[in-house]
Design a protein around this motif. Structure first.
Motif, short mmCIF file in Angstrom:
data_model
loop_
_atom_site.label_atom_id
_atom_site.label_comp_id
_atom_site.label_asym_id
_atom_site.label_seq_id
_atom_site.Cartn_x
_atom_site.Cartn_y
_atom_site.Cartn_z
N SER A 7 20.63 -27.93 -24.15
CA SER A 7 19.73 -26.98 -24.80
C SER A 7 19.61 -25.70 -23.97
O SER A 7 18.97 -25.69 -22.93
CB SER A 7 18.34 -27.60 -24.98
N TYR A 8 20.25 -24.64 -24.46
CA TYR A 8 20.10 -23.34 -23.78
C TYR A 8 18.67 -22.83 -23.94
O TYR A 8 18.15 -22.16 -23.05
CB TYR A 8 21.13 -22.32 -24.28
N MET A 9 18.03 -23.16 -25.05
CA MET A 9 16.64 -22.74 -25.25
C MET A 9 15.74 -23.46 -24.24
O MET A 9 14.79 -22.87 -23.71
CB MET A 9 16.19 -23.02 -26.68
N GLY A 10 16.04 -24.72 -23.95
CA GLY A 10 15.30 -25.45 -22.94
C GLY A 10 15.42 -24.80 -21.57
O GLY A 10 14.43 -24.67 -20.84
N ILE A 11 16.63 -24.35 -21.24
CA ILE A 11 16.83 -23.65 -19.95
C ILE A 11 16.01 -22.37 -19.91
O ILE A 11 15.37 -22.07 -18.90
CB ILE A 11 18.34 -23.30 -19.75
N ILE A 12 16.02 -21.62 -21.00
CA ILE A 12 15.27 -20.36 -21.05
C ILE A 12 13.78 -20.63 -20.83
O ILE A 12 13.14 -19.98 -20.00
CB ILE A 12 15.51 -19.63 -22.40
N ASN A 63 17.67 -25.57 -29.63
CA ASN A 63 18.48 -24.37 -29.79
C ASN A 63 18.24 -23.76 -31.16
O ASN A 63 17.91 -24.46 -32.12
CB ASN A 63 19.97 -24.70 -29.60
N PHE A 64 18.41 -22.46 -31.23
CA PHE A 64 18.16 -21.73 -32.48
C PHE A 64 19.04 -22.29 -33.59
O PHE A 64 20.25 -22.42 -33.44
CB PHE A 64 18.42 -20.24 -32.27
N GLN A 65 18.41 -22.61 -34.73
CA GLN A 65 19.12 -23.24 -35.85
C GLN A 65 19.31 -22.30 -37.04
O GLN A 65 19.73 -22.74 -38.10
CB GLN A 65 18.33 -24.48 -36.33
N TRP A 67 17.51 -18.72 -39.24
CA TRP A 67 16.20 -18.31 -39.73
C TRP A 67 15.82 -19.06 -40.99
O TRP A 67 16.58 -19.11 -41.95
CB TRP A 67 16.17 -16.81 -40.02
N ASP A 68 14.66 -19.66 -40.96
CA ASP A 68 14.02 -20.25 -42.13
C ASP A 68 12.53 -20.35 -41.82
O ASP A 68 12.09 -19.90 -40.76
CB ASP A 68 14.65 -21.60 -42.51
N LEU A 69 11.77 -20.93 -42.70
CA LEU A 69 10.33 -21.03 -42.49
C LEU A 69 9.99 -21.81 -41.22
O LEU A 69 9.00 -21.52 -40.54
CB LEU A 69 9.66 -21.66 -43.72
N TRP A 70 10.81 -22.81 -40.88
CA TRP A 70 10.56 -23.63 -39.69
C TRP A 70 10.70 -22.82 -38.40
O TRP A 70 10.16 -23.18 -37.36
CB TRP A 70 11.52 -24.83 -39.70
N SER A 71 11.40 -21.69 -38.46
CA SER A 71 11.58 -20.83 -37.29
C SER A 71 10.26 -20.29 -36.76
O SER A 71 10.18 -19.84 -35.62
CB SER A 71 12.50 -19.65 -37.62
N ILE A 72 9.22 -20.33 -37.61
CA ILE A 72 7.90 -19.88 -37.16
C ILE A 72 7.48 -20.64 -35.91
O ILE A 72 6.88 -20.07 -35.00
CB ILE A 72 6.86 -20.03 -38.29
N TRP A 73 7.81 -21.93 -35.83
CA TRP A 73 7.44 -22.73 -34.65
C TRP A 73 8.12 -22.21 -33.40
O TRP A 73 7.50 -22.15 -32.33
CB TRP A 73 7.75 -24.20 -34.87
N LEU A 74 9.38 -21.82 -33.51
CA LEU A 74 10.08 -21.26 -32.36
C LEU A 74 9.48 -19.90 -31.99
O LEU A 74 9.29 -19.62 -30.80
CB LEU A 74 11.58 -21.12 -32.64
N LEU A 75 9.17 -19.10 -32.98
CA LEU A 75 8.56 -17.80 -32.69
C LEU A 75 7.20 -17.97 -32.02
O LEU A 75 6.87 -17.23 -31.08
CB LEU A 75 8.42 -16.99 -33.98
N LEU A 76 6.42 -18.95 -32.46
CA LEU A 76 5.13 -19.23 -31.81
C LEU A 76 5.34 -19.69 -30.37
O LEU A 76 4.60 -19.28 -29.46
CB LEU A 76 4.34 -20.27 -32.60
N ALA A 77 6.34 -20.53 -30.16
CA ALA A 77 6.64 -20.99 -28.80
C ALA A 77 7.01 -19.81 -27.91
O ALA A 77 6.51 -19.69 -26.78
CB ALA A 77 7.77 -22.02 -28.83
N LEU A 78 7.84 -18.93 -28.42
CA LEU A 78 8.23 -17.74 -27.65
C LEU A 78 7.04 -16.80 -27.43
O LEU A 78 6.90 -16.23 -26.35
CB LEU A 78 9.36 -17.00 -28.36
N LEU A 79 6.18 -16.68 -28.43
CA LEU A 79 4.99 -15.85 -28.29
C LEU A 79 4.09 -16.36 -27.17
O LEU A 79 3.63 -15.59 -26.32
CB LEU A 79 4.22 -15.80 -29.61
#
Length: 159
Positions: A7-12, A63-65, A67-79
């Motif tokens: 997971s590159y997102m995990g590393i980030i 890892n980024f899958q 864009w869809d509605l579920w991406s909101i969770w990733l955006l919240l995590a990044l926020l």
């Protein structure tokens, strides 16, 4: 359940978590003494750190899958990780007193402990990896608990 893979997102996320903490080791608050922290909370914190780090790295679901509605969770995590970095900037620009270390971030108590916990929970939801959510709960019990303990001690000193 989760798909095994790097997971590159995990590393980030782990780098966003670890780098400011490494800098902090040279800029600890005046009077900081971890020697009297609750042993049980410390145990939860250490176990949670190991579990969160391992899970963040071994599930490719973070890892980024696309864009869809579920991406909101990733955006919240990044926020919330962005808020965490802002919290650190505020700390490093402060007088580095104990009160600065346990300061809230807006309405979020003990921001330095709570913000990354929220971010990793959202990452776990985004990846649909229950193991991350469970690991973060374990970490949160210890990490937020210890920060609240320190905050309570500081407030007691003011009285």
């Amino acid at each position: 359940m989760g798909h095994f893979g790097f997971s590159y997102m995990g590393i980030i996320f782990l780098l966003l978590l670890i780098v400011p903490n490494l800098v902090w080791t040279k800029h600890q608050p005046k009077g900081y003494d971890p020697g009297h922290e609750n042993t049980i909370l410390g145990f939860f914190e250490r176990v949670g750190e190991v579990l969160v780090s391992a899970v963040a790295l071994i599930f490719s679901d973070f890892n980024f899958q696309g864009w869809d509605l579920w991406s909101i969770w990733l955006l919240l995590a990044l926020l919330f990780m962005t808020f965490y970095e802002i919290w650190w900037i505020r700390y490093f620009r402060s007088d580095k007193e104990l009160r600065d270390m346990y300061r809230s971030f807006g309405i979020i108590p003990v921001g330095g402990a709570t913000l990354p916990i929220i971010a990793f929970i959202f990452l776990g939801i985004y990846g649909k990896v229950i193991w991350m959510i469970l690991a973060v709960i374990i970490l949160g019990i210890g990490h937020i608990g210890i920060h609240l303990q320190h905050q309570k001690e500081i407030e007691g000193e003011k009285l």
